[in-house]
Design a protein around this motif. Structure first.
Motif, PDB file in Angstrom:
ATOM      1  N   LYS A 132     -11.831 -28.752  10.373  1.00  0.00           N
ATOM      2  CA  LYS A 132     -12.388 -29.571  11.341  1.00  0.00           C
ATOM      3  C   LYS A 132     -12.063 -29.162  12.656  1.00  0.00           C
ATOM      4  CE  LYS A 132     -11.879 -33.814   8.294  1.00  0.00           C
ATOM      5  NZ  LYS A 132     -10.960 -35.154   8.395  1.00  0.00           N
ATOM      6  N   ALA A 133     -10.846 -28.435  12.935  1.00  0.00           N
ATOM      7  CA  ALA A 133     -10.513 -28.045  14.288  1.00  0.00           C
ATOM      8  C   ALA A 133     -11.328 -26.873  14.587  1.00  0.00           C
ATOM      9  CB  ALA A 133      -9.143 -27.745  13.992  1.00  0.00           C
ATOM     10  N   THR A 134     -11.516 -26.088  13.578  1.00  0.00           N
ATOM     11  CA  THR A 134     -12.196 -24.786  13.829  1.00  0.00           C
ATOM     12  C   THR A 134     -13.804 -25.243  14.299  1.00  0.00           C
ATOM     13  OG1 THR A 134     -11.098 -23.272  12.548  1.00  0.00           O
ATOM     14  CG2 THR A 134     -13.246 -22.683  12.906  1.00  0.00           C
ATOM     15  N   ALA A 135     -14.433 -26.185  13.423  1.00  0.00           N
ATOM     16  CA  ALA A 135     -15.864 -26.553  13.983  1.00  0.00           C
ATOM     17  C   ALA A 135     -15.850 -27.189  15.275  1.00  0.00           C
ATOM     18  CB  ALA A 135     -16.319 -27.507  12.692  1.00  0.00           C
ATOM     19  N   THR A 136     -14.819 -28.053  15.683  1.00  0.00           N
ATOM     20  CA  THR A 136     -14.960 -28.550  16.851  1.00  0.00           C
ATOM     21  C   THR A 136     -14.993 -27.637  18.142  1.00  0.00           C
ATOM     22  OG1 THR A 136     -13.930 -30.627  15.920  1.00  0.00           O
ATOM     23  CG2 THR A 136     -13.526 -30.417  18.471  1.00  0.00           C
ATOM     24  N   ALA A 137     -13.866 -26.325  17.882  1.00  0.00           N
ATOM     25  CA  ALA A 137     -13.611 -25.576  18.822  1.00  0.00           C
ATOM     26  C   ALA A 137     -15.096 -24.872  19.119  1.00  0.00           C
ATOM     27  CB  ALA A 137     -12.528 -24.716  18.623  1.00  0.00           C
ATOM     28  N   LEU A 138     -15.730 -24.381  17.830  1.00  0.00           N
ATOM     29  CA  LEU A 138     -17.182 -23.652  18.124  1.00  0.00           C
ATOM     30  C   LEU A 138     -18.175 -24.624  18.731  1.00  0.00           C
ATOM     31  CD1 LEU A 138     -16.972 -22.027  14.410  1.00  0.00           C
ATOM     32  CD2 LEU A 138     -16.895 -20.741  16.654  1.00  0.00           C
ATOM     33  N   ALA A 139     -18.202 -25.798  18.581  1.00  0.00           N
ATOM     34  CA  ALA A 139     -18.924 -26.583  18.938  1.00  0.00           C
ATOM     35  C   ALA A 139     -18.692 -26.853  20.715  1.00  0.00           C
ATOM     36  CB  ALA A 139     -18.851 -28.075  18.400  1.00  0.00           C
ATOM     37  N   ALA A 184     -17.202 -24.632  22.458  1.00  0.00           N
ATOM     38  CA  ALA A 184     -17.714 -23.304  23.054  1.00  0.00           C
ATOM     39  C   ALA A 184     -18.883 -23.153  23.179  1.00  0.00           C
ATOM     40  CB  ALA A 184     -16.886 -22.245  22.267  1.00  0.00           C
ATOM     41  N   GLY A 185     -19.646 -23.596  22.355  1.00  0.00           N
ATOM     42  CA  GLY A 185     -21.401 -23.536  22.218  1.00  0.00           C
ATOM     43  C   GLY A 185     -21.626 -21.978  21.828  1.00  0.00           C
ATOM     44  N   VAL A 186     -20.717 -21.602  20.722  1.00  0.00           N
ATOM     45  CA  VAL A 186     -21.069 -20.057  20.262  1.00  0.00           C
ATOM     46  C   VAL A 186     -21.110 -20.242  18.816  1.00  0.00           C
ATOM     47  CG1 VAL A 186     -19.727 -18.959  22.170  1.00  0.00           C
ATOM     48  CG2 VAL A 186     -18.588 -19.808  20.068  1.00  0.00           C
ATOM     49  N   LYS A 187     -21.466 -19.180  18.255  1.00  0.00           N
ATOM     50  CA  LYS A 187     -21.535 -18.892  16.801  1.00  0.00           C
ATOM     51  C   LYS A 187     -20.514 -18.461  16.325  1.00  0.00           C
ATOM     52  CE  LYS A 187     -25.931 -20.202  16.655  1.00  0.00           C
ATOM     53  NZ  LYS A 187     -26.556 -21.615  15.716  1.00  0.00           N
ATOM     54  N   GLY A 188     -20.015 -18.815  15.306  1.00  0.00           N
ATOM     55  CA  GLY A 188     -18.905 -18.411  14.413  1.00  0.00           C
ATOM     56  C   GLY A 188     -18.943 -16.879  14.080  1.00  0.00           C
ATOM     57  N   ALA A 189     -20.288 -16.233  13.971  1.00  0.00           N
ATOM     58  CA  ALA A 189     -20.396 -14.982  13.867  1.00  0.00           C
ATOM     59  C   ALA A 189     -19.855 -13.684  14.815  1.00  0.00           C
ATOM     60  CB  ALA A 189     -21.961 -14.569  13.625  1.00  0.00           C
ATOM     61  N   ALA A 190     -19.698 -14.650  15.853  1.00  0.00           N
ATOM     62  CA  ALA A 190     -19.009 -13.732  16.789  1.00  0.00           C
ATOM     63  C   ALA A 190     -17.493 -13.617  16.807  1.00  0.00           C
ATOM     64  CB  ALA A 190     -19.532 -14.441  18.234  1.00  0.00           C
ATOM     65  N   VAL A 191     -16.848 -14.353  16.030  1.00  0.00           N
ATOM     66  CA  VAL A 191     -15.530 -14.243  15.939  1.00  0.00           C
ATOM     67  C   VAL A 191     -14.935 -12.905  15.090  1.00  0.00           C
ATOM     68  CG1 VAL A 191     -13.484 -15.136  14.615  1.00  0.00           C
ATOM     69  CG2 VAL A 191     -15.131 -16.687  15.847  1.00  0.00           C
ATOM     70  N   LEU A 192     -14.560 -12.001  15.764  1.00  0.00           N
ATOM     71  CA  LEU A 192     -13.985 -10.974  15.393  1.00  0.00           C
ATOM     72  C   LEU A 192     -12.517 -10.847  14.688  1.00  0.00           C
ATOM     73  CD1 LEU A 192     -14.603  -8.617  18.458  1.00  0.00           C
ATOM     74  CD2 LEU A 192     -16.376  -8.942  16.368  1.00  0.00           C
ATOM     75  N   ASP A 227     -11.868 -15.606  24.508  1.00  0.00           N
ATOM     76  CA  ASP A 227     -12.585 -14.297  24.818  1.00  0.00           C
ATOM     77  C   ASP A 227     -11.150 -13.220  25.566  1.00  0.00           C
ATOM     78  OD1 ASP A 227     -13.614 -12.115  26.113  1.00  0.00           O
ATOM     79  OD2 ASP A 227     -15.270 -13.463  27.127  1.00  0.00           O
ATOM     80  N   ALA A 228     -10.771 -12.582  24.736  1.00  0.00           N
ATOM     81  CA  ALA A 228      -9.599 -11.732  25.212  1.00  0.00           C
ATOM     82  C   ALA A 228      -9.982 -10.812  26.175  1.00  0.00           C
ATOM     83  CB  ALA A 228      -9.031 -10.790  23.765  1.00  0.00           C
ATOM     84  N   ALA A 229     -11.108 -10.521  26.360  1.00  0.00           N
ATOM     85  CA  ALA A 229     -11.686  -9.374  27.261  1.00  0.00           C
ATOM     86  C   ALA A 229     -11.433 -10.354  28.862  1.00  0.00           C
ATOM     87  CB  ALA A 229     -13.174  -9.023  27.391  1.00  0.00           C
ATOM     88  N   THR A 230     -11.759 -11.415  29.026  1.00  0.00           N
ATOM     89  CA  THR A 230     -11.425 -12.128  30.378  1.00  0.00           C
ATOM     90  C   THR A 230     -10.203 -12.956  30.231  1.00  0.00           C
ATOM     91  OG1 THR A 230     -12.989 -14.029  29.483  1.00  0.00           O
ATOM     92  CG2 THR A 230     -14.007 -11.922  30.595  1.00  0.00           C
ATOM     93  N   GLY A 231      -9.844 -13.350  29.184  1.00  0.00           N
ATOM     94  CA  GLY A 231      -8.742 -14.050  28.942  1.00  0.00           C
ATOM     95  C   GLY A 231      -9.029 -15.977  29.028  1.00  0.00           C
ATOM     96  N   THR A 232     -10.426 -16.063  29.078  1.00  0.00           N
ATOM     97  CA  THR A 232     -10.887 -17.129  28.973  1.00  0.00           C
ATOM     98  C   THR A 232     -10.957 -17.866  27.637  1.00  0.00           C
ATOM     99  OG1 THR A 232     -12.327 -16.548  30.527  1.00  0.00           O
ATOM    100  CG2 THR A 232     -12.945 -18.456  29.605  1.00  0.00           C
ATOM    101  N   VAL A 233     -10.195 -19.280  27.570  1.00  0.00           N
ATOM    102  CA  VAL A 233     -10.230 -19.996  26.593  1.00  0.00           C
ATOM    103  C   VAL A 233     -11.730 -20.787  26.345  1.00  0.00           C
ATOM    104  CG1 VAL A 233      -9.367 -22.019  25.384  1.00  0.00           C
ATOM    105  CG2 VAL A 233      -7.929 -20.452  26.370  1.00  0.00           C
ATOM    106  N   LEU A 234     -12.450 -20.397  25.597  1.00  0.00           N
ATOM    107  CA  LEU A 234     -13.802 -20.864  25.493  1.00  0.00           C
ATOM    108  C   LEU A 234     -13.960 -22.498  24.589  1.00  0.00           C
ATOM    109  CD1 LEU A 234     -15.553 -17.926  23.935  1.00  0.00           C
ATOM    110  CD2 LEU A 234     -15.279 -18.366  26.480  1.00  0.00           C
ATOM    111  N   GLY A 235     -13.113 -22.577  23.826  1.00  0.00           N
ATOM    112  CA  GLY A 235     -13.111 -23.919  23.008  1.00  0.00           C
ATOM    113  C   GLY A 235     -11.950 -24.271  22.419  1.00  0.00           C
TER     114      GLY A 235
END
Length: 497
Positions: A55-62, A64-72, A18-26
């Motif tokens: 595999k790594a992307t799927a794990t990061a999304l899981a 973070a608990g977010v949908k990949g559609a949010a990736v800009l 999350d680049a707005a807050t600097g938080t690593v989500l997953g």
């Protein structure tokens, strides 16, 4: 939200920021395997990179608990120097030859001779081509696999290849291109004449990717791939870059006054310069950065791989290895290891082999062997740090990244050997973080051409004060004697001062 990918030697890591807050989500990761062969061959199947990316992307999304559609946006960091060749249909012609491959050492020497030695290479390219660079791999492929060589339609680096897979476009940015050996780091152009020396037909020059600036996008994610990965079909793919360039961004090393040290399979040290300071010492590679300037850098070929070899030999887990290191005194009672298991780049000894010195019936212990290998790989980095200091690169504290940085004992040894305070960044996966930050920067510049990388780094990069270590005065003095012993051994065996 932005996705940073780091495709390294041992595996691929994914990070959602999350680049707005600097938080690593997953975060997520998946491993690769090396293809080993005679004469220093080190290769990898590119299919592994694709599988690991997914595999790594799927794990990061899981996580973070977010949908990949949010990736800009997506940024890709890749191991430098590797050679990926494609045919006209975009098919990979053979396994990728990696940075740690030294099979083309003889070809590299022939190219160096044509360039006028290391001094001639520095004058022409701004770097002295080394066996790990891409250029000698091309000459090797021409001579060892001529039929495949004739089918080359695209010559790419590992991160370029992943960008091609993501977007269908072949391009390269200046930072990663700096490590090919056929790129002039001052003018930021391909050296076409050098490639025509390898292939007078012009075949290779036609296969070169388009060069783009670090802040420019490669393109948008292919729709069919967006569906397959579960990502936003409008996700912008940033230029990305080499792992060292992305590691610099991920540690906030984008202005003078910082030095980053990476403790991975290899060891690297680098600092930012606004101008191309070409050093007469060929071991210093003045690469372009992926933030607009230059990144004088040294790289050792042997680091955690050498530690791991001793651990495996003595059948030790990491905790037991560290306990034995702590038992042995500084200097390992006279035992010195030159840990050149893969040859070495700093000092420049591609044909060297590892060796143990000073052994007696009294000091031949497991503890001294463990201490000697850890000290030996650290001395290689000290040699490189001295070269950077000679270039005018200085830092109040050295920023540590990579798996080895997690080891408190090693952090103290590094501080004592370097005679400088050290500290880890909060997020250890600096290359993946840097790739995500660069993707955020690239995305922001689509609406605001003046968008600041510095501001994004200030939000997203922080130092972990709990890991800060200062050098111990008595240990620094003791290590100066042991380091001198190491240097004298290297000089007596190889004539390297």
């Amino acid at each position: 939200m932005f996705l940073g990918i780091d495709c390294g030697t041992q595996g691929t890591k994914a990070l959602l920021l999350d680049a707005a807050t600097g938080t690593v989500l997953g975060e997520g990761s998946a491993s690769h395997e090396l293809i080993r062969g005679p004469n220093g061959r080190r290769e990898q199947a590119t299919e592994q990179w694709i599988e690991a990316f997914e595999k790594a992307t799927a794990t990061a999304l899981a996580q973070a608990g977010v949908k990949g559609a949010a990736v800009l946006g997506i940024g890709v960091s890749g191991q430098q120097h590797g050679l990926v060749t494609l045919d006209a249909e975009g098919r990979v012609l053979r396994p990728a030859k990696l940075w740690c491959d030294t099979e083309s050492t003889a070809e590299n020497q022939r190219l160096l001779d044509w360039l006028g030695g290391e001094a001639g290479s520095l004058r022409r390219l701004g770097v002295a081509v080394a066996p790990g660079y891409t250029v000698s791999k091309l000459l090797w492929m021409k001579e060892q696999h001529p039929a495949l060589f004739e089918r080359i339609a695209h010559v790419l680096l590992p991160h370029d290849y992943l960008n091609y897979w993501l977007t269908g476009r072949c391009c390269s940015e200046y930072g990663d291109a700096s490590g090919t050996g056929y790129f002039d780091v001052r003018s930021r152009h391909w050296d076409v004449e050098l490639l025509r020396h390898i292939d007078p037909s012009g075949h290779l020059t036609a296969a070169l990717p388009e060069l783009i600036e670090a802040h420019q996008p490669v393109g948008y994610l292919r729709p069919e791939l967006a569906r397959r990965l579960g990502l936003n079909s409008q996700a912008l793919v940033a230029s990305g870059g080499g792992d060292n360039m992305m590691g610099a961004i991920g540690t906030g090393n984008i202005a003078p006054g910082a030095i980053t040290m990476s403790l991975g399979t290899s060891g690297t040290l680098y600092g930012y310069c606004a101008e191309p300071r070409i050093n007469s010492q060929p071991s210093v590679a003045t690469f372009c950065s992926s933030s607009g300037g230059w990144l004088p850098l040294i790289c050792t070929m042997n680091l955690t791989n050498a530690n791991g070899a001793i651990r495996e030999l003595l059948q030790l887990d990491l905790d037991r290895f560290n306990a034995l290191v702590a038992q042995a005194p500084i200097g390992a009672e006279g035992v010195t290891m030159l840990p050149f298991l893969n040859g070495e780049r700093v000092p420049a000894l591609p044909q060297a082999s590892a060796s143990l010195h000073g052994l007696t019936s009294e000091n031949l212990t497991r503890a001294n062997l463990c201490r000697a290998v850890l000290e030996g790989v650290t001395f290689g980095l000290r040699y490189g740090l001295d070269l950077l200091r000679d270039c005018g690169i200085h830092s109040e504290r050295i920023r540590l990244i990579g798996g080895g940085a997690k080891n408190p004992l090693w952090r103290q040894i590094i501080a004592d050997v370097m005679g400088a305070p050290v500290i880890c960044t909060t997020h250890g996966e600096a290359a993946a973080l840097g790739a995500a930050i660069q993707a955020a920067w690239c995305h922001a510049r689509q609406d605001d051409p003046q968008a600041s990388l510095e501001e994004i780094c200030e939000r997203c990069v922080s130092l972990d004060e709990e890991t800060a270590v200062r050098p111990d005065t008595r240990a620094v003095a003791a290590y100066e004697q042991v380091y001198r012993r190491y240097r004298e051994l290297v000089n007596s065996l190889y004539g390297q001062r």
